[in-house]
Design an enzyme around this catalytic site. Structure first.
Site, PDB file in Angstrom:
ATOM      1  N   HIS A 245      14.621  48.098  65.335  1.00  0.00           N
ATOM      2  CA  HIS A 245      14.893  46.662  65.370  1.00  0.00           C
ATOM      3  C   HIS A 245      13.640  45.873  64.980  1.00  0.00           C
ATOM      4  O   HIS A 245      12.540  46.147  65.453  1.00  0.00           O
ATOM      5  CB  HIS A 245      15.349  46.236  66.766  1.00  0.00           C
TER       6      HIS A 245
ATOM      7  N   ASP B  55      17.659  36.750  45.287  1.00  0.00           N
ATOM      8  CA  ASP B  55      18.793  36.513  44.383  1.00  0.00           C
ATOM      9  C   ASP B  55      18.547  35.353  43.420  1.00  0.00           C
ATOM     10  O   ASP B  55      19.474  34.683  43.002  1.00  0.00           O
ATOM     11  CB  ASP B  55      20.067  36.266  45.185  1.00  0.00           C
TER      12      ASP B  55
ATOM     13  N   SER C  28      26.108  30.333  51.191  1.00  0.00           N
ATOM     14  CA  SER C  28      24.851  29.590  51.191  1.00  0.00           C
ATOM     15  C   SER C  28      24.742  28.721  52.451  1.00  0.00           C
ATOM     16  O   SER C  28      24.838  29.226  53.561  1.00  0.00           O
ATOM     17  CB  SER C  28      24.753  28.752  49.911  1.00  0.00           C
TER      18      SER C  28
END
Length: 633
Positions: free
Chosen positions: A505, A461, A195
């Protein structure tokens, strides 16, 4: 006899794995490999936001309660004192929002060592609920890692990066930690950051550029850092940071959102997690520093490319903040021509990630929120005018040989908010009226209504949106190998592989593979060719929560296998094979009730030991399983 058998098997397995992981010698003549004794590698752990214990460094008498604060008493996190002496606890936690100094009556400092990051609130009840890196360390012990090979580098997660160095000399100490590990064990280190710990490590790399002569910078990195595992990195920030700034996030603690907001806004580190645009960059302080001229503060601003103004929402799924503010004052003449409803109609303002990072939001609500001036002060002084670099700018690939970016995905994640005045005094003056979530293929509000925006096929998440987590896919080259495999142990029948997938990219790359229902997968994106001598990999773990990812046995298994693969002189590929995953520990063996035997008979057997209370507990690794890692070469 059963207990002795278990002890012998466990000892044999640990010794075998210890030799394999820690005692290997490398003979690979490749620039990407560390040349030397891999038993001398060290692990450096950099924890995330609120993941380090803070202890009191004051004597504070708390009235109306027998629980006072004395030196070295736990402050973060001691739920007992939080419940019984919340005002004292608040004094020990809060910082001055302008200069980041402690409260006059109490100060706290980060604890040191591994114990500072294992459990935040040790105890029979609270310990398991506040576990952070404890399971990670259990794996280290189980696989025979030496005690001096794992080093935690806790920090005061309330401070901005400049204050970390100014008050605690944190980055000087971190540099010494790497150099001490090299001198003590004779080899480079592996960095594990979670994190906000990744933001800390990124700042360290930029700080190091100014600390070391340019011609020695890359050499220092090669000598001291073998690999970098970026776990759950908020590479473009997290929307929860701005939610915490305007309304407060309690993290499940028994405090009000207003109290949580007061604390959060006193911590300058909250802005370190602010969302920002991928299209805007700051001045290159490194080149300015060595070009002979000091950068003028009024010139260190964001420079955005055309895409920022041509695309919607700064590349994010939607506007991050939508806030209602009272209507501006009007003249009496205009007031006569307006109905009462029109007069009372608030103005809805929307803000993109760029407008959060450059302070536009706080300037717009400055007249309606007393915290805005303080936030603008922190933003300019501690971030825009940072003497090293502006941390609220997009990441480039760290100049480290081996980079692994790991995150959870496919969970419902907050990406935007609607705020309105609550009618209450500060700090409860804003209320969230709606939340926008990213789900796979669409954006939905809290009520379930579909919202327009840049919805993608993959979500975040639960804490950090996918747009921010997946930024590291830009570090991959034009040709990428993709492998999707089940997270549990598997025989390889459900493994999908695509080689040399084209990757442009700046654009996302997604595995176009069929998933079986109710099966969690891990998707590997790997590139070892685009940058000579360097490897880059991205791991996506299905349904893995941001806060729990460091406790994931799947992540720890893959990490150990990759490191085991790296130490083998006979390794045939740059990355460990994903063709098969068998049990590595006794805990991985279980009872198959359908077949009435232990699953994975090749690796596991039924072996009862005194104290076993169920069949699965008696399933253990076979004595012959010591060579099971050889299949991963």
């Amino acid at each position: 006899m059963g207990a002795n058998s278990k002890s012998v098997t466990a000892s044999f397995t640990v010794i075998a794995v210890f030799f394999l992981i820690c005692g290997g010698r490398t003979a690979v003549e490749d620039e990407t490999e560390f040349h030397g004794d891999y038993s001398k590698l060290s692990g450096i752990i950099i924890p995330g936001f609120a993941s380090t214990q803070l202890r009191a460094w004051s004597i504070l008498d708390c009235p109306y309660t027998p629980l006072d604060f004395n030196p070295l008493d736990l402050v973060w996190l001691d739920t007992t004192k939080l419940l019984s002496a919340v005002n004292c606890w608040f004094k020990c936690m809060v910082l001055d929002p302008y200069n980041q100094t402690d409260h006059p009556e109490c100060k706290s400092r980060p604890d040191s060592g591994l114990s500072a990051i294992t459990e935040l609130d040790p105890g029979y009840i609270t310990g398991p609920l506040s576990t952070v890196w404890k399971e990670w360390l259990k794996w280290c012990v189980e696989f025979g890692i030496e005690a001096n090979a794992i080093v935690a580098v806790p920090y005061d997660w309330r401070l901005s990066p400049t204050k970390l160095e100014e008050r605690d000399l944190y980055f000087h100490k971190l540099k010494l930690t790497f150099e001490t590990a090299l001198k003590l064990r004779g080899g480079p280190s592996i960095v594990f950051a979670h994190s906000m710990g990744n933001n800390v490590f990124r700042y360290f790399l930029e700080w190091l550029r100014l600390e070391i002569a340019p011609k020695h910078y890359l050499k220092w990195l090669d000598q001291h850092i073998h690999a970098y595992f970026a776990v759950g990195a908020p590479l473009l920030g997290s929307v929860e940071a701005i939610k915490s700034t305007l309304s407060g996030v309690t993290f499940g603690l028994p405090v009000s959102e207003g109290t949580a907001r007061l604390l959060s806004n006193s911590f300058a580190s909250s802005l370190w997690l602010m969302p920002f645009s991928k299209n805007c960059k700051g001045d290159n302080t490194f080149w300015t520093h060595f070009s002979g001229g000091a950068a003028k503060k009024d010139k260190r601003v964001y420079h955005c490319d055309e895409e920022e103004y041509q695309s919607k929402y700064s590349g994010w799924p939607t506007n991050i903040i939508n806030i209602e503010i009272p209507s501006t004052s009007v003249t009496e003449t205009a007031l006569v021509n307006m109905t009462s409803m029109e007069c009372g109609l608030p103005t809805l303002l929307s803000f993109t990630a760029r407008e959060l990072a450059d302070g536009t939001l706080f300037k717009a609500i400055e007249d309606y929120d007393p915290d805005s001036k303080r936030m603008l002060h922190q933003l300019k002084k501690l971030y825009h005018d940072d003497p090293v670099f502006n941390p609220l700018t997009p990441w480039e690939r760290p100049p480290i040989k081996n980079v692994f970016c790991i995150y959870g995905a496919h969970l419902k994640t907050e990406v935007g908010y609607y705020f309105a005045p609550s009618g209450k005094p500060y700090p409860d003056n804003w209320i969230i009226t709606d939340i926008i979530y990213e789900t796979e293929g669409s954006l939905v509000s809290r009520s379930g209504t579909v919202v327009d925006g840049n919805a993608g096929p993959i979500t975040g998440d639960e804490t950090v949106p996918y747009h921010s987590l997946s930024w590291c896919k830009n570090w991959l080259g034009p040709k990428v190998n993709i492998t999707m495999a089940p997270q549990p142990e598997h025989d390889g029948s459900d493994v999908h592989v695509e080689l040399n997938v084209d990757h442009e990219h700046g654009s996302d790359i997604i595995a176009n593979m069929t998933k079986a229902p109710r099966v969690k997968y891990i998707t590997f994106y790997e590139d070892s060719e685009s940058i000579p001598g360097k490897r880059t990999a991205v791991w996506e773990l299905d349904k893995t929560n941001h806060r729990n990812i460091v406790r994931s046995p799947v992540l720890m298994r893959e990490l150990w296998l990759q490191m085991w693969h790296d130490i083998q002189p006979g390794a045939k590929s740059k990355f460990v094979t994903k063709a098969k995953r068998g049990p590595l520990r006794d805990a991985d063996c279980y009872w198959d009730y359908g077949k009435a035997c232990c699953a994975w008979q090749e690796y596991c057997e039924y072996r009862y030991s005194f104290g076993d209370v169920h069949l699965g507990q008696s399933c253990r690794l076979r004595n012959t399983s010591a060579n099971m890692l050889l299949q991963y070469i």
